[in-house]
Design a protein around this motif. Structure first.
Motif, PDB file in Angstrom:
ATOM      1  N   ASN A  36      -3.046   5.001   3.088  1.00 33.48           N
ATOM      2  CA  ASN A  36      -2.083   5.894   3.744  1.00 33.48           C
ATOM      3  C   ASN A  36      -1.381   5.201   4.897  1.00 33.48           C
ATOM      4  O   ASN A  36      -0.172   5.353   5.088  1.00 33.48           O
ATOM      5  CB  ASN A  36      -2.777   7.164   4.232  1.00 33.48           C
ATOM      6  N   ARG A  37      -2.133   4.427   5.676  1.00 31.37           N
ATOM      7  CA  ARG A  37      -1.521   3.709   6.797  1.00 31.37           C
ATOM      8  C   ARG A  37      -0.562   2.631   6.315  1.00 31.37           C
ATOM      9  O   ARG A  37       0.495   2.431   6.919  1.00 31.37           O
ATOM     10  CB  ARG A  37      -2.595   3.120   7.705  1.00 31.37           C
ATOM     11  N   ILE A  38      -0.913   1.948   5.230  1.00 29.71           N
ATOM     12  CA  ILE A  38      -0.010   0.940   4.667  1.00 29.71           C
ATOM     13  C   ILE A  38       1.281   1.603   4.181  1.00 29.71           C
ATOM     14  O   ILE A  38       2.384   1.089   4.404  1.00 29.71           O
ATOM     15  CB  ILE A  38      -0.713   0.160   3.530  1.00 29.71           C
ATOM     16  N   THR A 102       6.360   6.865  -1.291  1.00 29.69           N
ATOM     17  CA  THR A 102       6.019   8.280  -1.177  1.00 29.69           C
ATOM     18  C   THR A 102       5.542   8.866  -2.499  1.00 29.69           C
ATOM     19  O   THR A 102       4.784   9.830  -2.492  1.00 29.69           O
ATOM     20  CB  THR A 102       7.210   9.103  -0.650  1.00 29.69           C
ATOM     21  N   THR A 103       5.974   8.298  -3.624  1.00 30.14           N
ATOM     22  CA  THR A 103       5.549   8.855  -4.905  1.00 30.14           C
ATOM     23  C   THR A 103       4.325   8.151  -5.479  1.00 30.14           C
ATOM     24  O   THR A 103       3.434   8.810  -6.002  1.00 30.14           O
ATOM     25  CB  THR A 103       6.691   8.799  -5.936  1.00 30.14           C
ATOM     26  N   ILE A 104       4.279   6.821  -5.387  1.00 28.23           N
ATOM     27  CA  ILE A 104       3.154   6.061  -5.953  1.00 28.23           C
ATOM     28  C   ILE A 104       2.704   5.011  -4.941  1.00 28.23           C
ATOM     29  O   ILE A 104       3.011   3.822  -5.076  1.00 28.23           O
ATOM     30  CB  ILE A 104       3.550   5.367  -7.275  1.00 28.23           C
ATOM     31  N   VAL A 109       0.624  -0.752  -2.753  1.00 26.95           N
ATOM     32  CA  VAL A 109      -0.533  -1.446  -2.189  1.00 26.95           C
ATOM     33  C   VAL A 109      -0.993  -2.548  -3.135  1.00 26.95           C
ATOM     34  O   VAL A 109      -1.290  -3.667  -2.699  1.00 26.95           O
ATOM     35  CB  VAL A 109      -1.675  -0.450  -1.885  1.00 26.95           C
ATOM     36  N   ILE A 110      -1.035  -2.270  -4.429  1.00 29.89           N
ATOM     37  CA  ILE A 110      -1.433  -3.284  -5.409  1.00 29.89           C
ATOM     38  C   ILE A 110      -0.450  -4.456  -5.383  1.00 29.89           C
ATOM     39  O   ILE A 110      -0.855  -5.620  -5.369  1.00 29.89           O
ATOM     40  CB  ILE A 110      -1.540  -2.677  -6.824  1.00 29.89           C
TER      41      ILE A 110
END
Length: 119
Positions: A36-38, A102-104, A109-110
């Motif tokens: 979430n922070r990322i 916001t959607t994925i 992150v990956i």
């Protein structure tokens, strides 16, 4: 949390010689908070870039409008047009980044982890 993220994090842990205990009750909440922070970081930086594009565009527009020197006055509209084209592309890219995060957020992150661990 998706299996893909767990695979990437396991690979990342193997690369650094760290074993992640997925049965621990603290691991998943921490990773979700980190994700979430990322995502928030990407959203905030994208907004900052959009604002930067808009502010520089306004400054260049005002420069074109109020410049009095003939040699600069001839080049200023060209510079403004080039900057507006670059800004349009930049703003589009940043808006797409915001939509993606916001959607994925897992995908972002990956991708970020894969980019950072490339050799």
């Amino acid at each position: 949390m998706g299996d893909e993220i767990i695979k990437v994090l396991n690979h990342l842990g193997d690369k650094f010689g760290i074993a992640i205990d997925w049965s621990s009750t603290n691991v998943l909440p921490y990773l979700q908070d980190l994700m979430n922070r990322i995502a928030k970081y990407e959203i905030y930086t994208s907004i900052a870039y959009i604002l930067l594009f808009v502010i520089v565009s306004i400054i260049l527009y005002l420069t074109v409008k109020f410049v009095k020197q003939e040699d600069i006055a001839a080049l200023a509209p060209i510079a403004l047009c080039i900057w507006l084209a670059i800004s349009g592309i930049g703003i589009f890219v940043e808006v797409m980044d915001i939509i993606e995060v916001t959607t994925i957020p897992e995908k972002y992150v990956i991708d970020m982890i894969k980019y950072e661990t490339q050799e």
